[in-house]
Motif scaffolding. Structure first.
Motif, mmCIF file in Angstrom:
data_model
loop_
_atom_site.group_PDB
_atom_site.id
_atom_site.type_symbol
_atom_site.label_atom_id
_atom_site.label_comp_id
_atom_site.label_asym_id
_atom_site.label_seq_id
_atom_site.Cartn_x
_atom_site.Cartn_y
_atom_site.Cartn_z
ATOM 1 N N ARG A 242 0.844 -1.216 0.000
ATOM 2 C CA ARG A 242 0.000 0.000 0.000
ATOM 3 C C ARG A 242 0.869 1.252 0.000
ATOM 4 N NH1 ARG A 242 -3.260 0.530 4.831
ATOM 5 N NH2 ARG A 242 -4.245 2.248 3.738
ATOM 6 N N LEU A 243 1.964 1.190 0.761
ATOM 7 C CA LEU A 243 2.877 2.345 0.800
ATOM 8 C C LEU A 243 3.479 2.596 -0.586
ATOM 9 C CD1 LEU A 243 4.813 1.849 4.178
ATOM 10 C CD2 LEU A 243 3.572 3.910 3.479
ATOM 11 N N ALA A 244 3.882 1.521 -1.239
ATOM 12 C CA ALA A 244 4.489 1.668 -2.570
ATOM 13 C C ALA A 244 3.480 2.282 -3.539
ATOM 14 C CB ALA A 244 4.985 0.315 -3.077
ATOM 15 N N ASP A 245 2.221 1.844 -3.460
ATOM 16 C CA ASP A 245 1.179 2.420 -4.324
ATOM 17 C C ASP A 245 1.012 3.902 -4.023
ATOM 18 O OD1 ASP A 245 0.744 -0.045 -5.437
ATOM 19 O OD2 ASP A 245 -1.023 -0.511 -4.223
ATOM 20 N N PHE A 246 0.905 4.210 -2.733
ATOM 21 C CA PHE A 246 0.698 5.606 -2.320
ATOM 22 C C PHE A 246 1.837 6.507 -2.803
ATOM 23 C CE2 PHE A 246 1.812 8.845 0.894
ATOM 24 C CZ PHE A 246 0.683 9.655 0.806
ATOM 25 N N LEU A 247 3.055 5.984 -2.736
ATOM 26 C CA LEU A 247 4.223 6.802 -3.101
ATOM 27 C C LEU A 247 4.425 6.875 -4.613
ATOM 28 C CD1 LEU A 247 6.671 5.577 -0.315
ATOM 29 C CD2 LEU A 247 5.446 7.764 -0.420
ATOM 30 N N GLY A 248 3.570 6.195 -5.341
ATOM 31 C CA GLY A 248 3.668 6.260 -6.801
ATOM 32 C C GLY A 248 4.788 5.394 -7.346
ATOM 33 N N CYS A 249 5.221 4.397 -6.557
ATOM 34 C CA CYS A 249 6.238 3.461 -7.059
ATOM 35 C C CYS A 249 5.761 2.039 -6.779
ATOM 36 C CB CYS A 249 7.598 3.727 -6.418
ATOM 37 S SG CYS A 249 7.605 3.656 -4.618
ATOM 38 N N PRO A 250 4.599 1.670 -7.365
ATOM 39 C CA PRO A 250 4.014 0.353 -7.058
ATOM 40 C C PRO A 250 4.950 -0.790 -7.407
ATOM 41 C CG PRO A 250 2.933 1.354 -8.973
ATOM 42 C CD PRO A 250 3.861 2.390 -8.407
ATOM 43 N N LEU A 251 4.789 -1.871 -6.670
ATOM 44 C CA LEU A 251 5.632 -3.043 -6.936
ATOM 45 C C LEU A 251 5.132 -3.737 -8.192
ATOM 46 C CD1 LEU A 251 5.546 -3.594 -3.239
ATOM 47 C CD2 LEU A 251 7.714 -3.972 -4.428
ATOM 48 N N GLY A 252 6.036 -3.992 -9.111
ATOM 49 C CA GLY A 252 5.657 -4.633 -10.367
ATOM 50 C C GLY A 252 5.446 -6.127 -10.165
ATOM 51 N N LYS A 253 4.870 -6.755 -11.236
ATOM 52 C CA LYS A 253 4.580 -8.189 -11.169
ATOM 53 C C LYS A 253 5.832 -8.984 -10.826
ATOM 54 C CE LYS A 253 0.666 -9.479 -13.955
ATOM 55 N NZ LYS A 253 0.204 -9.535 -15.306
ATOM 56 N N GLN A 254 6.927 -8.635 -11.533
ATOM 57 C CA GLN A 254 8.173 -9.356 -11.332
ATOM 58 C C GLN A 254 8.656 -9.205 -9.885
ATOM 59 O OE1 GLN A 254 9.556 -11.409 -13.464
ATOM 60 N NE2 GLN A 254 11.090 -11.890 -11.890
ATOM 61 N N GLU A 255 8.556 -7.970 -9.364
ATOM 62 C CA GLU A 255 9.006 -7.720 -7.978
ATOM 63 C C GLU A 255 8.153 -8.523 -6.992
ATOM 64 O OE1 GLU A 255 10.782 -3.363 -7.400
ATOM 65 O OE2 GLU A 255 8.730 -3.345 -8.162
ATOM 66 N N LEU A 256 6.860 -8.606 -7.299
ATOM 67 C CA LEU A 256 5.989 -9.351 -6.381
ATOM 68 C C LEU A 256 6.340 -10.836 -6.411
ATOM 69 C CD1 LEU A 256 2.624 -7.481 -7.008
ATOM 70 C CD2 LEU A 256 4.016 -7.443 -4.936
ATOM 71 N N MET A 257 6.799 -11.288 -7.580
ATOM 72 C CA MET A 257 7.141 -12.719 -7.684
ATOM 73 C C MET A 257 8.524 -13.018 -7.103
ATOM 74 S SD MET A 257 5.520 -14.193 -11.187
ATOM 75 C CE MET A 257 6.701 -13.444 -12.211
ATOM 76 N N ASP A 258 9.458 -12.055 -7.273
ATOM 77 C CA ASP A 258 10.831 -12.392 -6.859
ATOM 78 C C ASP A 258 11.125 -12.067 -5.382
ATOM 79 O OD1 ASP A 258 11.370 -9.717 -6.662
ATOM 80 O OD2 ASP A 258 12.519 -9.584 -8.515
ATOM 81 N N GLY A 259 10.087 -11.766 -4.613
ATOM 82 C CA GLY A 259 10.269 -11.623 -3.168
ATOM 83 C C GLY A 259 10.876 -10.296 -2.738
ATOM 84 N N THR A 260 10.647 -9.238 -3.520
ATOM 85 C CA THR A 260 11.192 -7.919 -3.145
ATOM 86 C C THR A 260 10.680 -7.466 -1.771
ATOM 87 O OG1 THR A 260 11.411 -7.281 -5.449
ATOM 88 C CG2 THR A 260 11.333 -5.491 -3.858
ATOM 89 N N VAL A 261 9.374 -7.660 -1.551
ATOM 90 C CA VAL A 261 8.814 -7.202 -0.268
ATOM 91 C C VAL A 261 9.425 -7.995 0.890
ATOM 92 C CG1 VAL A 261 6.701 -6.880 1.074
ATOM 93 C CG2 VAL A 261 6.667 -6.515 -1.388
ATOM 94 N N ASP A 262 9.553 -9.305 0.685
ATOM 95 C CA ASP A 262 10.187 -10.130 1.735
ATOM 96 C C ASP A 262 11.589 -9.623 2.045
ATOM 97 O OD1 ASP A 262 8.167 -11.900 2.226
ATOM 98 O OD2 ASP A 262 8.731 -13.225 0.582
ATOM 99 N N GLY A 263 12.329 -9.313 0.976
ATOM 100 C CA GLY A 263 13.705 -8.840 1.145
ATOM 101 C C GLY A 263 13.756 -7.550 1.945
ATOM 102 N N ILE A 264 12.852 -6.628 1.608
ATOM 103 C CA ILE A 264 12.826 -5.336 2.328
ATOM 104 C C ILE A 264 12.472 -5.562 3.794
ATOM 105 C CG2 ILE A 264 11.514 -3.180 2.536
ATOM 106 C CD1 ILE A 264 11.370 -3.055 -0.509
ATOM 107 N N LEU A 265 11.443 -6.393 4.018
ATOM 108 C CA LEU A 265 11.010 -6.602 5.406
ATOM 109 C C LEU A 265 12.071 -7.319 6.232
ATOM 110 C CD1 LEU A 265 7.240 -7.388 4.840
ATOM 111 C CD2 LEU A 265 8.237 -5.365 5.920
ATOM 112 N N ARG A 266 12.788 -8.236 5.566
ATOM 113 C CA ARG A 266 13.869 -8.942 6.286
ATOM 114 C C ARG A 266 14.971 -7.956 6.664
ATOM 115 N NH1 ARG A 266 13.500 -13.207 3.017
ATOM 116 N NH2 ARG A 266 15.055 -12.374 1.584
ATOM 117 N N MET A 267 15.356 -7.163 5.691
ATOM 118 C CA MET A 267 16.426 -6.178 5.917
ATOM 119 C C MET A 267 16.061 -5.202 7.040
ATOM 120 S SD MET A 267 19.125 -4.322 4.826
ATOM 121 C CE MET A 267 19.553 -4.516 3.131
ATOM 122 N N CYS A 268 14.760 -4.831 7.114
ATOM 123 C CA CYS A 268 14.333 -3.790 8.062
ATOM 124 C C CYS A 268 13.766 -4.357 9.356
ATOM 125 C CB CYS A 268 13.278 -2.898 7.412
ATOM 126 S SG CYS A 268 13.877 -2.081 5.936
#
Ligand SMILES: Nc1ncnc2c1ncn2[C@@H]1O[C@H](COP(=O)(O)OS(=O)(=O)O)[C@@H](OP(=O)(O)O)[C@H]1O
Length: 329
Positions: A242-268
């Motif tokens: 939701r944050l990515a959508d709000f900021l105008g940088c939505p997560l793309g299909k590929q990012e959703l598949m390759d675990g980008t969100v998981d990576g960010i949450l793990r890092m943070c």
């Protein structure tokens, strides 16, 4: 240092405040501070003198860009966590593929995302402001009505994070005690609770702070995103998207598949960030020790420090101060 002198981080020291602030202070209501000798009430909220000086300078100097993103919180609401997440989200192209060289591994979230009103930056103006790449990401604890005019007039986006007031209070009390020198000892919890319930602590009252942004978010949902620490804890994936959508940088299909969100949450995550050397033994330029920003990071820890009656007192004051705003804290 005399035994009665609190150890003060640079941004809380009472020297080097602007003449404008110096002239204002004698006109303002004053209270004993938890960390600084005194705090002052300015336009409904309380500040240590140097923070007030920074606030005034920020209002006079800061020029917002339409593309800026501002993370706003009351202190101890999860700022460090959201600073890290927003930094990762907005800069993910730079680190795509490998997190091995990510800036968060070697720098504190507080260095990567500076506070606007920090007196060290805004005694004059943020010295390296020009070096911030677009979109610029800053943080602030300022109440909505005291944001610089340029922030309100621009199209920049605000993310507001709030937290259960009982956990926020306990977190603040711990932090304040870290800031005080060993010589001055702990502030009694009960004394701090009285001040918290009166709203008399830095950037208090808590409920007015949250309500200002809640109202702005109801009126301008495309500009102000209102989020809760507890929601982030419960379902961080949903809220990062939701944050990515709000900021105008939505997560793309590929990012959703390759675990980008998981990576960010793990890092943070609390465990990852708090295990990094920079967050274990580092110091900010303000002389605050980076480990002080990582204590437990849990929901409901207030129960380990306050009695049920103390908790009910905060609940009661919160209720009384909601003014029919519809906000539930
Ligand atoms: N990554 C991560 N995840 C979850 N929670 C985290 C994280 N990092 C910090 N924290 C907890 O946030 C509390 C500190 O609040 P802030 O970061 O807002 O402090 S400050 O206002 O910037 O000084 C403080 O809460 P308490 O543990 O309840 O004191 C920190 O432990």
């Amino acid at each position: 240092m005399t035994p009665s002198q609190p150890l003060q981080a640079k941004y809380l020291q009472e020297d080097e405040i602007s003449q404008k602030c110096r002239d204002l202070l004698p006109l303002l209501p004053r209270e004993k501070g938890w960390i600084t000798t005194s705090i002052y009430q300015y336009q409904g909220f309380w500040y240590p003198p140097k923070v007030l000086s920074g606030l005034l300078a920020c209002q006079d100097h800061f020029q917002a860009h339409d593309t800026d993103v501002l993370l706003i919180t009351a202190p101890k609401s999860g700022t460090t966590w959201l600073k890290a997440i927003l930094f990762c989200l907005l800069n993910r192209a730079e680190f795509s593929g490998s997190m091995q060289h990510h800036s968060l591994l070697t720098q504190s979230p507080h260095n990567l995302v500076p506070f606007l009103e920090n007196g060290l930056y805004f005694g004059q103006e943020i010295p390296n402001l020009a070096s911030f790449a677009s979109p610029r990401l800053f943080a602030s604890h300022l109440p909505y009505h005291l944001l610089p005019t340029s922030v309100k007039d621009s199209g920049c986006k605000l993310v507001y994070l709030c937290r259960n007031p009982k956990d926020t209070f306990v977190s603040f009390w711990h932090f304040a005690n870290k800031m005080r020198s060993k010589a001055t000892g702990e502030m009694p919890l009960g004394e701090c609770l009285d001040a918290f319930c009166r709203g008399a602590y830095p950037f208090g009252p808590y409920w007015d702070h949250a309500q200002g942004y809640y109202k702005a978010s109801s009126e301008m949902p495309e500009r102000v995103f209102f989020l809760r620490y507890e929601e982030m804890k419960e379902d961080p994936h949903v809220h990062v998207k939701r944050l990515a959508d709000f900021l105008g940088c939505p997560l793309g299909k590929q990012e959703l598949m390759d675990g980008t969100v998981d990576g960010i949450l793990r890092m943070c995550s609390f465990d990852s960030l708090s295990a990094l050397e920079v967050n274990k033994s580092g110091k900010l330029s303000t002389e605050v020790e980076t480990e002080w920003f990582f204590r437990k990071g849990e929901v409901g820890d207030w129960l380990n420090h306050m009695s049920i009656e103390m908790g009910e007192r905060i609940d009661r004051v919160t209720q009384e101060n909601m003014h029919g705003s519809g906000l539930k804290l």
